[in-house]
Structure formats: C-alpha cells, structure tokens
Write an enzyme that holds these catalytic residues in place. Sequence first.
Site, PDB file in Angstrom:
ATOM      1  N   LYS A  61       9.289 101.720 -30.968  1.00 10.44           N
ATOM      2  CA  LYS A  61       7.892 101.747 -31.412  1.00 10.44           C
ATOM      3  C   LYS A  61       7.397 103.179 -31.345  1.00 10.44           C
ATOM      4  CE  LYS A  61       5.974  97.183 -30.439  1.00 10.44           C
ATOM      5  NZ  LYS A  61       5.018  96.420 -29.597  1.00 10.44           N
TER       6      LYS A  61
ATOM      7  N   LYS B  29      14.131  94.948 -21.489  1.00  8.79           N
ATOM      8  CA  LYS B  29      13.551  95.385 -22.763  1.00  8.79           C
ATOM      9  C   LYS B  29      14.606  95.337 -23.867  1.00  8.79           C
ATOM     10  CE  LYS B  29      10.390  98.145 -25.222  1.00  8.79           C
ATOM     11  NZ  LYS B  29       9.316  99.099 -25.266  1.00  8.79           N
TER      12      LYS B  29
ATOM     13  N   GLU C  62       8.850  92.646 -33.641  1.00 13.11           N
ATOM     14  CA  GLU C  62       7.762  91.861 -33.059  1.00 13.11           C
ATOM     15  C   GLU C  62       7.261  90.758 -33.995  1.00 13.11           C
ATOM     16  OE1 GLU C  62       5.193  94.102 -30.379  1.00 13.11           O
ATOM     17  OE2 GLU C  62       3.567  92.753 -30.931  1.00 13.11           O
TER      18      GLU C  62
HETATM   19  P1  NAD Z   1       2.162 110.762 -20.820  1.00 13.55           P
HETATM   20  O1  NAD Z   1       3.144 110.951 -21.865  1.00 13.55           O
HETATM   21  O2  NAD Z   1       0.775 111.218 -21.061  1.00 13.55           O
HETATM   22  O3  NAD Z   1       2.712 111.456 -19.489  1.00 13.55           O
HETATM   23  C1  NAD Z   1       1.936 111.407 -18.339  1.00 13.55           C
HETATM   24  C2  NAD Z   1       1.666 112.802 -17.754  1.00 13.55           C
HETATM   25  O4  NAD Z   1       2.812 113.213 -17.009  1.00 13.55           O
HETATM   26  C3  NAD Z   1       1.425 113.889 -18.777  1.00 13.55           C
HETATM   27  O5  NAD Z   1       0.471 114.786 -18.276  1.00 13.55           O
HETATM   28  C4  NAD Z   1       2.777 114.566 -18.872  1.00 13.55           C
HETATM   29  O6  NAD Z   1       2.706 115.881 -19.327  1.00 13.55           O
HETATM   30  C5  NAD Z   1       3.237 114.508 -17.452  1.00 13.55           C
HETATM   31  N1  NAD Z   1       4.669 114.535 -17.226  1.00 13.55           N
HETATM   32  C6  NAD Z   1       5.634 113.956 -17.947  1.00 13.55           C
HETATM   33  N2  NAD Z   1       6.807 114.057 -17.331  1.00 13.55           N
HETATM   34  C7  NAD Z   1       6.588 114.746 -16.191  1.00 13.55           C
HETATM   35  C8  NAD Z   1       7.418 115.154 -15.119  1.00 13.55           C
HETATM   36  N3  NAD Z   1       8.695 114.803 -15.066  1.00 13.55           N
HETATM   37  N4  NAD Z   1       6.870 115.854 -14.127  1.00 13.55           N
HETATM   38  C9  NAD Z   1       5.538 116.153 -14.138  1.00 13.55           C
HETATM   39  N5  NAD Z   1       4.691 115.762 -15.095  1.00 13.55           N
HETATM   40  C10 NAD Z   1       5.225 115.066 -16.114  1.00 13.55           C
HETATM   41  O7  NAD Z   1       2.043 109.220 -20.401  1.00 13.55           O
HETATM   42  P2  NAD Z   1       3.111 108.059 -20.186  1.00 13.55           P
HETATM   43  O8  NAD Z   1       2.545 107.192 -19.150  1.00 13.55           O
HETATM   44  O9  NAD Z   1       4.475 108.581 -20.035  1.00 13.55           O
HETATM   45  O10 NAD Z   1       3.078 107.296 -21.589  1.00 13.55           O
HETATM   46  C11 NAD Z   1       1.925 106.641 -22.028  1.00 13.55           C
HETATM   47  C12 NAD Z   1       1.994 106.518 -23.532  1.00 13.55           C
HETATM   48  O11 NAD Z   1       3.107 105.714 -23.882  1.00 13.55           O
HETATM   49  C13 NAD Z   1       0.775 105.871 -24.141  1.00 13.55           C
HETATM   50  O12 NAD Z   1       0.374 106.601 -25.264  1.00 13.55           O
HETATM   51  C14 NAD Z   1       1.270 104.498 -24.566  1.00 13.55           C
HETATM   52  O13 NAD Z   1       0.590 103.986 -25.675  1.00 13.55           O
HETATM   53  C15 NAD Z   1       2.714 104.774 -24.869  1.00 13.55           C
HETATM   54  N6  NAD Z   1       3.578 103.604 -24.758  1.00 13.55           N
HETATM   55  C16 NAD Z   1       4.420 103.353 -25.787  1.00 13.55           C
HETATM   56  C17 NAD Z   1       5.292 102.296 -25.716  1.00 13.55           C
HETATM   57  C18 NAD Z   1       6.293 102.066 -26.812  1.00 13.55           C
HETATM   58  O14 NAD Z   1       6.959 101.037 -26.812  1.00 13.55           O
HETATM   59  N7  NAD Z   1       6.455 102.995 -27.719  1.00 13.55           N
HETATM   60  C19 NAD Z   1       5.312 101.490 -24.577  1.00 13.55           C
HETATM   61  C20 NAD Z   1       4.441 101.772 -23.532  1.00 13.55           C
HETATM   62  C21 NAD Z   1       3.574 102.855 -23.637  1.00 13.55           C
HETATM   63  N1  GLY Z   2       5.732  98.196 -25.053  1.00 15.62           N
HETATM   64  C1  GLY Z   2       5.768  97.059 -25.911  1.00 15.62           C
HETATM   65  C2  GLY Z   2       6.902  97.063 -26.854  1.00 15.62           C
HETATM   66  O1  GLY Z   2       7.698  97.951 -26.881  1.00 15.62           O
HETATM   67  O2  GLY Z   2       7.026  96.136 -27.611  1.00 15.62           O
END
Ligand code: NAD
Ligand code: GLY
Length: 366
Positions: A148, A232, A242
């Site tokens: 996704k 997953k 989906e």
């Molecule tokens: P993010 O990408 O914003 O990362 C979180 C923070 O951690 C950021 O400030 C980043 O720069 C920092 N960071 C990353 N790696 C680090 C490391 N090793 N050390 C220090 N800092 C680090 O947030 P996230 O929680 O990783 O991802 C959330 C996003 O993922 C949302 O946009 C959500 O919609 C998306 N998401 C997508 C799916 C999918 O299936 N594609 C599933 C769940 C979430």
């Molecule tokens: N995080 C939901 C999906 O990948 O379907």
Amino acid sequence: MRLSASPECVEIQLGDRSYPILIGSDLLGEPNNFAAVTAAATALIVTNTTVAPLYAAALRRTLAGRFSAVHVLELPDGEAHKDWQTLNLIFDALLGHGCDRKTVLFALGGGVVGDMTGFAAASYMRGVPFVQVPTTLLAQVDSSVGGKTAINHPLGKNMIGAFYQPQLVLCDLATLATLPPRELSAGLAEVIKYGPIYDMRFLDWIESNIDALVAREPAALAYAVKRSCEIKAEVVGQDEREIGLRAILNFGHTFGHAIESGLGYGQWLHGEAVGCGMVLAAHLSQRLGGVDKAFVQRLTALIERAGLPVVAPALGAERYLELMRIDKKSEAGEIRFVVIDKPGSAVMRSAPDAMVREVLAQCCAA
Ligand code: NAD
Ligand code: GLY
C-alpha cells in the site's frame, strides 16, 4: 545482546510479485542482503532529514558495489509532509538525475517515507522497482509490507495512492535503537493489532512480553517483527487489493484516521491514533456482541502498558462521524468498521450512528 547478522526470511507469496522480508540485526551493511534487487545503473535512496544522518551513508556504501550511481534525497520529516509537494521532490530528483525506468528506489525511513517512495515508484515512468528499508517499528511490522502506497489529502488520510509491491523488505532491527520512545510505542500499536484480529496466542505472547518490548529487548523485538510480518504476509497473500479479508488490518483505523485528520496530521502519531482507535473499536465490538467487557478491558490495559493513549480527543461526535464517512471503507456514505466478531477474528460491519455516538461519549475526553 546483539542478534546474529544472518537474517530470518518471511516470504510474501504474490505470484510474480512475491518478495522476501529479511529480518535481523545489522543488515544494512551486507551487500548479499540485497540479492533480490534487480540490477540497474542508478539507485535513489529516499529518506528524510532525521534518518539520513543516521543510516543513509551506510546504505549508500553497501549499494555502491551494485550500482554505478547512488543518489540520496532527504525529504522534510513528518506526517504533515506526506503530500503532493513533498512527493514531487522525489520526481524532481529522479528527473534531475536523469534516472531511467530501471532505476531502483530505496525507501529508508518510517512509514511516511515508505508510503511516499512507493507511490513515486509506482508512478515514475509508469513504474520502477523499489525496496523498503523500514527504520521504525511501525514500518517494520506493517507499512513496509503489502504494497500500500499513498499520500494524504487535507480532506482525508492516505486518500491518493496505489497498490505497488516492493522487490524486497529489509528490516534491520539495529536501526530501532535510535527510535524515540514515543515512536516505539506507536509501532507497538500495530503489533498489538494482529492479536485480536488474527492470533490470540500472539496476543498472549505480547501481554507476557510487553515490558521487554518497551525496553527494546532484542529477542522480543525480533519475534514481534517476525510474527507480525508472517501474519501480514498471510493476509495480503490471500487478498492483495483488499477485496475482503485484508480490511481486518484496519482494526482501529477508522476511529484512528479521524483522530489524525481531525487534530491535524502529526499532532498524534499514526500509531497512537490507531492504538486509541482500537480501544473505541473494541467497545463497538462489545456493543455488537463480538466480545465481552473483560476482553475490552484486557485490550485497553495492554495498549496503555505499551505507552499509548486510550482516551480519545474530544473532537465532538458529529465531527468524528463526518471524518469517518470519508474513510476508504465507507460505501454510499455508510461508515464501515472493522470489529472483533470473536477473539482472534475480525469482520467489517456498519453500526447505527446512535451506537457510535455512545462509544464516542464513553471513550472521548470530557
Ligand atoms: P514516520 O515515518 O513519520 O516515522 C516516525 C518518526 O521517526 C519520524 O520523525 C522519522 O523521521 C523518525 N525515524 C524513523 N526511523 C528512525 C530511526 N531509526 N531512528 C530515529 N528516528 C527515526 O512514522 P511511522 O510510524 O513509521 O509511519 C506512519 C505512516 O505509515 C503513516 O503515514 C501511516 O499512514 C503509514 N502506514 C502505512 C501502512 C501501509 O500499509 N502502507 C500501514 C501502516 C501505516
Ligand atoms: N495497514 C493496513 C494494510 O496494509 O492493509
């Protein structure tokens, strides 16, 4: 304690789009770990201003043996930048460096970088290969797996995107050492999610190991990442786009996305909103008869022990309902929620607005 450098491998089975998910410690520096990636002249590492100083040089060194040119692009950090303007920076870099249609994109960072890089890979020259190198717990257990990709729109979260699978997911557990505690907790929300929807034995294991996970005990993190990726991969392997089953992975997300967009992207972390959203979805599941009060209390207590909020922000019931109607699962304006129909199993259902209002009244801050 450090884990062995030899990675574990979880395969995601999608016919000619199948790929390995490698999980282990200190994987970034080993060129053999990238054997699944197609040969090309150019690679573009897409990362952000926070992750680049930590890991971009190591990845670049490793890739230099396989690609003649390895470019690095640093995006601004944060959910608030998961938008068209930032996505366009990736196209600017690809075109500016004269990248051809074999160029491989490497998403080095959390879910924001991963979702945007994947979307850029899906659309640059109608599709170029890409690799997920997730560096947050959330990205390692969820967003990097399954294809996704998306950006946000001011009117709705992840509303513009594509299904597009990477060639490889490389989860280097060593990168989790630098993750801020709040981000680790956010990742635990998505780990916990897999229990109530799919695997109650995993939920038991998480409960027994939640303190070790919060303390980043390497063996506990390694198992949590591996089991999450296995679940997953099983779900996505059955329903990549989906049509049905995959929707269960959105448990807690309908309420969660409303919290994220209602407060403004970046106020609550995605994982925080999902954690709290699971509390609301569990209450809704109870009202619909799928679980009992003890189950809701058990899940809420675990989410709280993971360091996540369990009281939802007071956006007002009407605003919640308005925001949730924009959810991708909605059909003809009817909100559809993922609810637990029995412990370890989830389904998608609508619920009367009155019932949703009761849940919001019970779970939101005064
Ligand atoms: P993010 O990408 O914003 O990362 C979180 C923070 O951690 C950021 O400030 C980043 O720069 C920092 N960071 C990353 N790696 C680090 C490391 N090793 N050390 C220090 N800092 C680090 O947030 P996230 O929680 O990783 O991802 C959330 C996003 O993922 C949302 O946009 C959500 O919609 C998306 N998401 C997508 C799916 C999918 O299936 N594609 C599933 C769940 C979430
Ligand atoms: N995080 C939901 C999906 O990948 O379907």
